[in-house]
Design an enzyme around this catalytic site. Structure first.
Site, PDB file in Angstrom:
ATOM      1  N   HIS A 137       0.810  -1.219   0.000  1.00 32.83           N
ATOM      2  CA  HIS A 137       0.000   0.000   0.000  1.00 32.83           C
ATOM      3  C   HIS A 137       0.846   1.274   0.000  1.00 32.83           C
ATOM      4  O   HIS A 137       0.363   2.353  -0.357  1.00 32.83           O
ATOM      5  CB  HIS A 137      -0.925   0.001   1.221  1.00 32.83           C
ATOM      6  CG  HIS A 137      -2.248   0.652   0.967  1.00 32.83           C
ATOM      7  ND1 HIS A 137      -2.424   1.681   0.063  1.00 32.83           N
ATOM      8  CD2 HIS A 137      -3.477   0.430   1.508  1.00 32.83           C
ATOM      9  CE1 HIS A 137      -3.686   2.059   0.063  1.00 32.83           C
ATOM     10  NE2 HIS A 137      -4.352   1.311   0.923  1.00 32.83           N
ATOM     11  N   CYS A 138       2.112   1.176   0.394  1.00 32.17           N
ATOM     12  CA  CYS A 138       2.956   2.368   0.359  1.00 32.17           C
ATOM     13  C   CYS A 138       3.283   2.765  -1.083  1.00 32.17           C
ATOM     14  O   CYS A 138       3.764   3.877  -1.334  1.00 32.17           O
ATOM     15  CB  CYS A 138       4.250   2.158   1.142  1.00 32.17           C
ATOM     16  SG  CYS A 138       5.424   1.013   0.383  1.00 32.17           S
TER      17      CYS A 138
END
Length: 469
Positions: A137-138
Protein backbone atom coordinates in the site's frame (compact mmCIF):
# COMPACT_ATOMS: atom_id res chain seq x y z
CA UNK A 1 15.83 8.55 -5.68
CA UNK A 2 12.18 9.48 -5.02
CA UNK A 3 10.89 10.39 -1.58
CA UNK A 4 7.64 8.95 -0.30
CA UNK A 5 4.88 11.33 0.61
CA UNK A 6 3.75 11.26 4.27
CA UNK A 7 0.83 8.91 3.61
CA UNK A 8 2.99 6.42 1.69
CA UNK A 9 5.48 6.47 4.55
CA UNK A 10 2.70 5.97 7.09
CA UNK A 11 1.64 2.68 5.47
CA UNK A 12 5.22 1.43 5.63
CA UNK A 13 5.74 2.50 9.23
CA UNK A 14 2.38 1.21 10.42
CA UNK A 15 3.36 -2.24 9.15
CA UNK A 16 6.61 -1.98 11.10
CA UNK A 17 4.69 -1.40 14.30
CA UNK A 18 2.37 -4.40 13.84
CA UNK A 19 4.56 -7.46 13.22
CA UNK A 20 1.61 -9.72 12.35
CA UNK A 21 0.16 -7.39 9.73
CA UNK A 22 0.71 -7.15 5.98
CA UNK A 23 -0.39 -3.87 4.43
CA UNK A 24 -0.41 -5.00 0.82
CA UNK A 25 -3.42 -4.40 -1.38
CA UNK A 26 -4.36 -6.90 -4.06
CA UNK A 27 -6.84 -8.17 -6.62
CA UNK A 28 -7.77 -11.37 -8.39
CA UNK A 29 -8.19 -11.07 -12.16
CA UNK A 30 -10.03 -14.07 -13.63
CA UNK A 31 -9.52 -14.84 -17.33
CA UNK A 32 -11.04 -17.16 -19.87
CA UNK A 33 -8.79 -20.16 -20.48
CA UNK A 34 -6.60 -21.87 -21.30
CA UNK A 35 -3.94 -20.59 -18.92
CA UNK A 36 -0.67 -19.38 -20.44
CA UNK A 37 2.52 -21.23 -19.61
CA UNK A 38 4.82 -19.79 -16.98
CA UNK A 39 7.23 -18.84 -19.77
CA UNK A 40 4.52 -16.96 -21.71
CA UNK A 41 3.43 -15.23 -18.54
CA UNK A 42 6.97 -14.14 -17.74
CA UNK A 43 7.71 -12.92 -21.27
CA UNK A 44 4.57 -10.77 -21.31
CA UNK A 45 5.37 -9.12 -17.97
CA UNK A 46 8.99 -8.59 -18.99
CA UNK A 47 7.69 -6.49 -21.87
CA UNK A 48 5.61 -4.31 -19.53
CA UNK A 49 8.02 -3.80 -16.62
CA UNK A 50 9.78 -0.84 -18.36
CA UNK A 51 6.43 0.99 -18.22
CA UNK A 52 6.26 0.64 -14.42
CA UNK A 53 9.58 2.01 -13.06
CA UNK A 54 8.47 1.54 -9.45
CA UNK A 55 8.44 -2.23 -9.99
CA UNK A 56 12.24 -2.17 -10.14
CA UNK A 57 12.70 0.03 -7.09
CA UNK A 58 12.80 -0.89 -3.43
CA UNK A 59 12.01 1.11 -0.31
CA UNK A 60 14.86 2.43 1.83
CA UNK A 61 14.30 4.08 5.19
CA UNK A 62 16.47 7.03 6.16
CA UNK A 63 18.49 6.49 9.36
CA UNK A 64 17.07 8.12 12.50
CA UNK A 65 13.89 9.14 10.60
CA UNK A 66 15.66 12.26 9.39
CA UNK A 67 13.57 12.10 6.24
CA UNK A 68 10.80 10.03 4.68
CA UNK A 69 11.63 6.64 3.14
CA UNK A 70 12.84 6.79 -0.45
CA UNK A 71 12.51 4.66 -3.56
CA UNK A 72 15.84 3.53 -5.01
CA UNK A 73 16.70 1.24 -7.92
CA UNK A 74 17.22 -2.37 -6.90
CA UNK A 75 20.64 -3.28 -8.31
CA UNK A 76 19.81 -6.97 -7.95
CA UNK A 77 16.36 -6.84 -9.52
CA UNK A 78 15.27 -10.19 -10.93
CA UNK A 79 11.78 -10.55 -12.40
CA UNK A 80 11.65 -14.19 -11.34
CA UNK A 81 11.79 -13.13 -7.68
CA UNK A 82 8.33 -11.59 -8.11
CA UNK A 83 6.50 -14.24 -10.16
CA UNK A 84 4.76 -17.24 -8.62
CA UNK A 85 2.79 -20.10 -10.16
CA UNK A 86 0.29 -22.40 -8.48
CA UNK A 87 -2.86 -24.40 -9.18
CA UNK A 88 -6.14 -24.72 -7.30
CA UNK A 89 -7.32 -28.07 -5.99
CA UNK A 90 -10.50 -29.48 -7.51
CA UNK A 91 -13.13 -28.31 -8.12
CA UNK A 92 -11.36 -24.95 -8.52
CA UNK A 93 -14.33 -22.84 -7.43
CA UNK A 94 -14.78 -19.64 -5.47
CA UNK A 95 -13.98 -21.25 -2.13
CA UNK A 96 -10.69 -22.73 -3.30
CA UNK A 97 -9.67 -19.44 -4.91
CA UNK A 98 -10.54 -17.54 -1.71
CA UNK A 99 -8.48 -19.92 0.44
CA UNK A 100 -5.47 -19.32 -1.81
CA UNK A 101 -6.01 -15.56 -1.61
CA UNK A 102 -6.09 -15.66 2.17
CA UNK A 103 -2.85 -17.61 2.24
CA UNK A 104 -1.10 -15.32 -0.27
CA UNK A 105 -2.14 -12.18 1.58
CA UNK A 106 -1.12 -13.49 5.02
CA UNK A 107 2.56 -13.25 4.06
CA UNK A 108 4.40 -9.95 4.15
CA UNK A 109 6.35 -8.75 1.14
CA UNK A 110 10.15 -8.91 1.32
CA UNK A 111 11.41 -5.42 2.23
CA UNK A 112 14.78 -6.12 0.59
CA UNK A 113 13.11 -6.26 -2.83
CA UNK A 114 10.56 -4.22 -4.79
CA UNK A 115 7.26 -4.57 -2.95
CA UNK A 116 5.08 -6.54 -5.36
CA UNK A 117 4.24 -10.07 -6.52
CA UNK A 118 2.18 -11.61 -9.33
CA UNK A 119 0.69 -15.10 -8.96
CA UNK A 120 -0.35 -17.16 -12.01
CA UNK A 121 -3.16 -19.47 -10.84
CA UNK A 122 -4.31 -22.46 -12.90
CA UNK A 123 -7.07 -24.98 -12.33
CA UNK A 124 -10.08 -22.68 -12.04
CA UNK A 125 -13.44 -24.19 -12.92
CA UNK A 126 -14.95 -23.58 -16.38
CA UNK A 127 -11.53 -23.65 -18.06
CA UNK A 128 -10.39 -20.38 -16.49
CA UNK A 129 -7.23 -19.08 -14.84
CA UNK A 130 -6.40 -16.15 -12.59
CA UNK A 131 -3.75 -13.54 -11.90
CA UNK A 132 -3.29 -12.35 -8.32
CA UNK A 133 -1.63 -8.94 -8.16
CA UNK A 134 -0.14 -8.05 -4.76
CA UNK A 135 1.38 -4.60 -4.17
CA UNK A 136 2.32 -2.85 -0.94
CA UNK A 137 0.00 0.00 0.00
CA UNK A 138 2.96 2.37 0.36
CA UNK A 139 3.35 2.14 -3.43
CA UNK A 140 -0.21 2.68 -4.69
CA UNK A 141 -3.75 3.44 -3.63
CA UNK A 142 -6.84 1.88 -5.20
CA UNK A 143 -6.99 4.26 -8.16
CA UNK A 144 -3.32 4.09 -9.13
CA UNK A 145 -3.34 0.35 -8.46
CA UNK A 146 -6.15 -0.08 -10.96
CA UNK A 147 -4.16 1.91 -13.49
CA UNK A 148 -1.42 -0.72 -13.23
CA UNK A 149 -3.79 -3.22 -14.82
CA UNK A 150 -4.16 -0.99 -17.85
CA UNK A 151 -0.40 -1.19 -18.28
CA UNK A 152 0.10 -4.87 -17.52
CA UNK A 153 -2.88 -5.93 -19.64
CA UNK A 154 -4.18 -5.10 -23.13
CA UNK A 155 -7.27 -3.25 -24.30
CA UNK A 156 -7.70 -5.57 -27.30
CA UNK A 157 -7.22 -9.32 -27.82
CA UNK A 158 -4.08 -8.50 -29.81
CA UNK A 159 -1.18 -8.11 -27.37
CA UNK A 160 0.88 -4.93 -27.52
CA UNK A 161 4.49 -5.08 -28.59
CA UNK A 162 6.99 -5.29 -25.70
CA UNK A 163 8.28 -1.94 -24.47
CA UNK A 164 11.85 -0.99 -25.28
CA UNK A 165 14.11 -1.64 -22.31
CA UNK A 166 17.55 -0.12 -21.78
CA UNK A 167 17.24 0.10 -17.98
CA UNK A 168 20.40 0.17 -15.94
CA UNK A 169 20.02 0.56 -12.17
CA UNK A 170 21.40 3.69 -10.57
CA UNK A 171 23.92 3.13 -7.82
CA UNK A 172 22.21 2.42 -4.52
CA UNK A 173 22.77 5.33 -2.12
CA UNK A 174 24.68 4.79 1.09
CA UNK A 175 23.22 5.61 4.48
CA UNK A 176 25.49 8.67 4.58
CA UNK A 177 24.07 9.94 1.30
CA UNK A 178 20.51 9.39 2.52
CA UNK A 179 21.22 11.28 5.74
CA UNK A 180 22.93 14.12 3.90
CA UNK A 181 20.07 14.50 1.41
CA UNK A 182 17.53 14.45 4.24
CA UNK A 183 19.49 17.10 6.15
CA UNK A 184 19.53 19.36 3.09
CA UNK A 185 15.79 18.90 2.65
CA UNK A 186 15.25 19.77 6.32
CA UNK A 187 17.34 22.91 5.91
CA UNK A 188 15.15 23.95 2.98
CA UNK A 189 11.90 23.32 4.87
CA UNK A 190 11.46 26.90 6.16
CA UNK A 191 11.84 28.29 2.64
CA UNK A 192 9.54 25.65 1.18
CA UNK A 193 6.93 26.35 3.86
CA UNK A 194 7.18 30.10 3.30
CA UNK A 195 6.61 29.66 -0.43
CA UNK A 196 3.59 27.47 0.22
CA UNK A 197 2.17 30.06 2.61
CA UNK A 198 2.81 32.84 0.09
CA UNK A 199 0.88 30.93 -2.57
CA UNK A 200 -1.98 30.40 -0.17
CA UNK A 201 -2.36 34.04 0.89
CA UNK A 202 -2.61 35.18 -2.72
CA UNK A 203 -6.22 34.00 -2.61
CA UNK A 204 -7.54 35.09 0.80
CA UNK A 205 -11.09 33.93 0.12
CA UNK A 206 -9.94 30.45 -0.88
CA UNK A 207 -7.60 30.29 2.13
CA UNK A 208 -10.40 31.35 4.49
CA UNK A 209 -12.77 28.73 3.06
CA UNK A 210 -10.17 25.97 3.28
CA UNK A 211 -9.27 26.96 6.84
CA UNK A 212 -12.94 26.93 7.84
CA UNK A 213 -13.54 23.54 6.20
CA UNK A 214 -10.40 22.05 7.75
CA UNK A 215 -11.21 23.25 11.26
CA UNK A 216 -14.81 22.04 10.95
CA UNK A 217 -13.70 18.71 9.49
CA UNK A 218 -11.15 18.12 12.23
CA UNK A 219 -13.81 18.79 14.82
CA UNK A 220 -16.11 16.26 13.14
CA UNK A 221 -13.34 13.65 12.99
CA UNK A 222 -12.51 14.11 16.67
CA UNK A 223 -16.20 13.75 17.57
CA UNK A 224 -16.45 10.60 15.44
CA UNK A 225 -13.56 8.97 17.28
CA UNK A 226 -15.57 8.05 20.37
CA UNK A 227 -15.37 4.28 20.95
CA UNK A 228 -17.85 2.15 19.02
CA UNK A 229 -20.13 -0.24 20.87
CA UNK A 230 -18.12 -3.34 21.72
CA UNK A 231 -18.73 -6.35 19.49
CA UNK A 232 -16.90 -9.34 18.03
CA UNK A 233 -16.24 -7.35 14.84
CA UNK A 234 -13.09 -5.78 16.27
CA UNK A 235 -10.13 -6.99 18.28
CA UNK A 236 -6.45 -7.77 17.94
CA UNK A 237 -5.86 -9.50 14.58
CA UNK A 238 -3.92 -12.75 14.21
CA UNK A 239 -1.14 -13.17 11.60
CA UNK A 240 -3.30 -15.00 9.02
CA UNK A 241 -6.18 -13.92 6.82
CA UNK A 242 -9.37 -15.37 5.40
CA UNK A 243 -11.07 -14.15 2.23
CA UNK A 244 -14.50 -14.33 0.62
CA UNK A 245 -16.37 -12.39 -2.04
CA UNK A 246 -19.85 -11.48 -3.18
CA UNK A 247 -21.24 -10.39 -6.54
CA UNK A 248 -23.83 -7.98 -7.86
CA UNK A 249 -24.05 -5.74 -10.92
CA UNK A 250 -24.00 -2.09 -11.90
CA UNK A 251 -27.43 -2.58 -13.46
CA UNK A 252 -28.94 -3.81 -10.17
CA UNK A 253 -27.39 -0.97 -8.20
CA UNK A 254 -28.69 1.51 -10.79
CA UNK A 255 -32.17 0.01 -10.49
CA UNK A 256 -32.16 0.64 -6.76
CA UNK A 257 -30.82 4.16 -7.22
CA UNK A 258 -33.53 5.09 -9.71
CA UNK A 259 -36.32 4.07 -7.34
CA UNK A 260 -34.96 4.57 -3.83
CA UNK A 261 -32.39 7.28 -4.52
CA UNK A 262 -28.78 7.61 -3.44
CA UNK A 263 -25.41 7.25 -5.10
CA UNK A 264 -23.71 4.08 -6.31
CA UNK A 265 -21.66 4.08 -3.12
CA UNK A 266 -24.74 4.60 -0.92
CA UNK A 267 -26.45 1.53 -2.35
CA UNK A 268 -23.31 -0.61 -2.09
CA UNK A 269 -22.79 0.51 1.53
CA UNK A 270 -26.40 -0.35 2.34
CA UNK A 271 -25.86 -3.89 1.03
CA UNK A 272 -22.66 -4.20 3.08
CA UNK A 273 -24.57 -2.92 6.12
CA UNK A 274 -27.14 -5.69 5.64
CA UNK A 275 -24.34 -8.26 5.55
CA UNK A 276 -22.79 -6.95 8.77
CA UNK A 277 -26.20 -6.96 10.45
CA UNK A 278 -26.69 -10.61 9.46
CA UNK A 279 -23.22 -11.47 10.75
CA UNK A 280 -23.90 -9.95 14.18
CA UNK A 281 -27.26 -11.71 14.46
CA UNK A 282 -25.73 -15.06 13.52
CA UNK A 283 -23.12 -14.53 16.23
CA UNK A 284 -25.88 -13.98 18.76
CA UNK A 285 -25.16 -10.26 19.15
CA UNK A 286 -27.60 -7.35 19.07
CA UNK A 287 -26.85 -4.91 16.21
CA UNK A 288 -26.88 -1.43 17.73
CA UNK A 289 -26.79 2.01 16.14
CA UNK A 290 -23.15 2.60 17.09
CA UNK A 291 -21.75 -0.90 16.61
CA UNK A 292 -20.11 -0.35 13.21
CA UNK A 293 -18.16 2.79 12.41
CA UNK A 294 -16.43 2.33 9.07
CA UNK A 295 -13.50 4.18 7.56
CA UNK A 296 -14.27 5.11 3.96
CA UNK A 297 -11.21 6.09 1.89
CA UNK A 298 -11.86 9.05 -0.43
CA UNK A 299 -9.68 9.79 -3.42
CA UNK A 300 -8.28 13.34 -3.57
CA UNK A 301 -6.45 12.77 -6.86
CA UNK A 302 -6.48 15.49 -9.45
CA UNK A 303 -7.80 14.28 -12.83
CA UNK A 304 -5.06 12.78 -14.98
CA UNK A 305 -2.80 11.70 -12.09
CA UNK A 306 -3.87 8.04 -12.00
CA UNK A 307 -0.43 6.96 -13.22
CA UNK A 308 1.37 8.62 -10.29
CA UNK A 309 2.46 5.73 -8.06
CA UNK A 310 1.57 6.98 -4.59
CA UNK A 311 -1.36 7.42 -2.21
CA UNK A 312 -3.66 10.40 -2.63
CA UNK A 313 -6.57 9.58 -0.37
CA UNK A 314 -8.39 11.06 2.59
CA UNK A 315 -11.15 9.54 4.70
CA UNK A 316 -14.69 9.72 5.99
CA UNK A 317 -15.89 8.06 9.20
CA UNK A 318 -19.49 6.88 8.93
CA UNK A 319 -21.80 4.89 11.20
CA UNK A 320 -23.41 1.98 9.35
CA UNK A 321 -27.05 1.52 10.51
CA UNK A 322 -26.87 -2.21 11.26
CA UNK A 323 -29.68 -1.78 13.81
CA UNK A 324 -32.28 -1.21 11.07
CA UNK A 325 -34.10 -4.27 9.73
CA UNK A 326 -35.92 -2.60 6.84
CA UNK A 327 -33.77 -2.32 3.67
CA UNK A 328 -35.32 0.97 2.56
CA UNK A 329 -34.73 2.51 5.97
CA UNK A 330 -31.15 1.23 5.97
CA UNK A 331 -30.44 2.86 2.60
CA UNK A 332 -32.04 6.13 3.74
CA UNK A 333 -29.92 6.09 6.91
CA UNK A 334 -26.74 5.36 4.94
CA UNK A 335 -27.53 8.25 2.59
CA UNK A 336 -28.11 10.60 5.51
CA UNK A 337 -24.94 9.52 7.31
CA UNK A 338 -22.69 9.86 4.26
CA UNK A 339 -24.24 13.21 3.33
CA UNK A 340 -23.64 14.45 6.88
CA UNK A 341 -19.96 13.48 7.08
CA UNK A 342 -19.35 14.94 3.62
CA UNK A 343 -20.99 18.21 4.67
CA UNK A 344 -18.75 18.28 7.75
CA UNK A 345 -15.66 18.28 5.46
CA UNK A 346 -13.96 15.30 7.06
CA UNK A 347 -12.22 14.41 3.79
CA UNK A 348 -10.90 17.95 3.35
CA UNK A 349 -9.56 17.94 6.91
CA UNK A 350 -7.77 14.63 6.41
CA UNK A 351 -6.21 15.84 3.17
CA UNK A 352 -5.07 19.05 4.85
CA UNK A 353 -3.36 17.12 7.67
CA UNK A 354 -1.44 15.02 5.14
CA UNK A 355 -0.46 18.13 3.19
CA UNK A 356 0.76 19.91 6.32
CA UNK A 357 2.88 16.87 7.16
CA UNK A 358 4.94 17.60 4.04
CA UNK A 359 6.16 20.83 5.66
CA UNK A 360 7.10 19.50 9.09
CA UNK A 361 10.16 17.59 10.34
CA UNK A 362 9.69 14.00 9.27
CA UNK A 363 10.97 12.65 12.60
CA UNK A 364 7.96 14.22 14.30
CA UNK A 365 5.59 12.82 11.67
CA UNK A 366 7.11 9.34 12.01
CA UNK A 367 6.89 9.45 15.81
CA UNK A 368 3.20 10.38 15.58
CA UNK A 369 2.47 7.46 13.25
CA UNK A 370 4.29 5.01 15.51
CA UNK A 371 2.53 6.30 18.61
CA UNK A 372 -0.87 6.05 16.89
CA UNK A 373 -0.12 2.45 15.87
CA UNK A 374 0.29 1.50 19.54
CA UNK A 375 -2.79 3.29 20.85
CA UNK A 376 -5.71 0.92 21.60
CA UNK A 377 -8.10 2.38 19.04
CA UNK A 378 -11.72 1.24 19.42
CA UNK A 379 -13.38 3.82 17.22
CA UNK A 380 -13.12 2.29 13.75
CA UNK A 381 -14.59 -1.20 13.34
CA UNK A 382 -14.04 -1.83 9.65
CA UNK A 383 -12.87 -0.25 6.41
CA UNK A 384 -15.09 -0.04 3.32
CA UNK A 385 -13.50 1.09 0.08
CA UNK A 386 -15.09 1.51 -3.35
CA UNK A 387 -12.88 1.68 -6.45
CA UNK A 388 -14.32 2.12 -9.95
CA UNK A 389 -12.60 -0.16 -12.44
CA UNK A 390 -12.43 -0.30 -16.24
CA UNK A 391 -15.72 -0.18 -18.11
CA UNK A 392 -14.34 -1.88 -21.21
CA UNK A 393 -12.79 -5.37 -21.42
CA UNK A 394 -9.10 -6.04 -20.81
CA UNK A 395 -7.07 -8.98 -22.09
CA UNK A 396 -3.94 -10.97 -21.25
CA UNK A 397 -2.24 -12.91 -24.06
CA UNK A 398 -5.50 -12.75 -26.00
CA UNK A 399 -7.61 -14.11 -23.10
CA UNK A 400 -10.48 -11.92 -21.96
CA UNK A 401 -10.58 -10.70 -18.37
CA UNK A 402 -14.02 -11.72 -17.11
CA UNK A 403 -13.94 -10.72 -13.43
CA UNK A 404 -11.87 -8.73 -10.94
CA UNK A 405 -12.08 -9.27 -7.19
CA UNK A 406 -10.51 -6.65 -4.85
CA UNK A 407 -8.66 -7.16 -1.56
CA UNK A 408 -8.16 -4.57 1.20
CA UNK A 409 -5.75 -5.14 4.13
CA UNK A 410 -6.79 -4.94 7.78
CA UNK A 411 -4.83 -3.77 10.82
CA UNK A 412 -5.19 -1.86 14.07
CA UNK A 413 -7.90 -4.03 15.73
CA UNK A 414 -9.89 -4.38 12.51
CA UNK A 415 -11.03 -7.96 11.92
CA UNK A 416 -12.96 -7.23 8.73
CA UNK A 417 -12.38 -5.11 5.64
CA UNK A 418 -14.59 -4.68 2.58
CA UNK A 419 -13.53 -3.63 -0.92
CA UNK A 420 -16.03 -2.90 -3.71
CA UNK A 421 -14.89 -2.96 -7.35
CA UNK A 422 -16.72 -2.51 -10.65
CA UNK A 423 -15.59 -3.90 -14.00
CA UNK A 424 -17.53 -4.10 -17.27
CA UNK A 425 -20.93 -3.82 -15.57
CA UNK A 426 -20.10 -6.34 -12.84
CA UNK A 427 -19.54 -5.49 -9.16
CA UNK A 428 -17.50 -7.68 -6.84
CA UNK A 429 -17.22 -7.23 -3.09
CA UNK A 430 -14.01 -8.63 -1.61
CA UNK A 431 -14.13 -9.38 2.13
CA UNK A 432 -10.94 -9.67 4.16
CA UNK A 433 -11.27 -11.38 7.52
CA UNK A 434 -8.94 -12.19 10.37
CA UNK A 435 -8.28 -15.92 10.40
CA UNK A 436 -9.10 -16.35 14.09
CA UNK A 437 -11.68 -13.60 14.59
CA UNK A 438 -13.69 -13.83 11.35
CA UNK A 439 -13.98 -17.46 10.33
CA UNK A 440 -17.49 -16.70 8.99
CA UNK A 441 -16.44 -14.37 6.14
CA UNK A 442 -18.59 -16.32 3.67
CA UNK A 443 -21.62 -15.61 5.85
CA UNK A 444 -20.88 -11.91 5.45
CA UNK A 445 -20.52 -12.38 1.69
CA UNK A 446 -23.89 -14.10 1.44
CA UNK A 447 -25.36 -11.40 3.66
CA UNK A 448 -24.17 -8.70 1.25
CA UNK A 449 -25.83 -10.52 -1.65
CA UNK A 450 -29.02 -10.98 0.34
CA UNK A 451 -28.93 -7.31 1.32
CA UNK A 452 -28.74 -6.37 -2.35
CA UNK A 453 -31.65 -8.69 -3.11
CA UNK A 454 -33.69 -6.98 -0.38
CA UNK A 455 -32.93 -3.58 -1.88
CA UNK A 456 -34.00 -4.80 -5.31
CA UNK A 457 -37.24 -6.16 -3.86
CA UNK A 458 -37.89 -2.82 -2.17
CA UNK A 459 -37.13 -0.98 -5.40
CA UNK A 460 -39.47 -3.25 -7.39
CA UNK A 461 -42.27 -2.92 -4.82
CA UNK A 462 -45.03 -0.29 -4.70
CA UNK A 463 -43.76 3.09 -5.91
CA UNK A 464 -42.76 5.39 -3.09
CA UNK A 465 -40.82 8.68 -2.85
CA UNK A 466 -37.06 8.38 -2.50
CA UNK A 467 -35.83 8.34 1.08
CA UNK A 468 -33.34 10.73 2.59
CA UNK A 469 -31.88 14.01 1.38
Amino acid sequence: MDRMNPLDAAFLQAEDEEPHVSLAIASIAVFEGPAPTAEEFRATLAGRIPLIPRYRQKAREVPFDLGPPVWVDDPHFDLDDHLRSTALPAPGGDRELAVLMGRVMSARLDRDRPLWEYWLVEGLAEDRWALISKVHHCMVDGISGTDLFRIALDETPEPRAPAADDWQPSAEPSDLRLVTAAALDAARLPLTSARALARAVRSPAVLARRTRDTVGGLGALVTALVPATRSSLSGAPSPERRFAFARTSVADISRVRRTLGGTFNDVALAAVTAGLRRLLLERGEVPTAHAVRTLIPVSVRAPGTESVRDNQVSLLLAELPVHLADPGERLAAVRQQVATVKAEHEAEAGAAVVELARYGPFAAVAATVRLAAHLPQRSVVTVTTNVPGPRTPLYALGRRLVEMVPYVPIASRLRLGVAIFSYCGQVTVGITGDHDGAADVWSLARGVEEGMAELLAAADGPASPAHGP
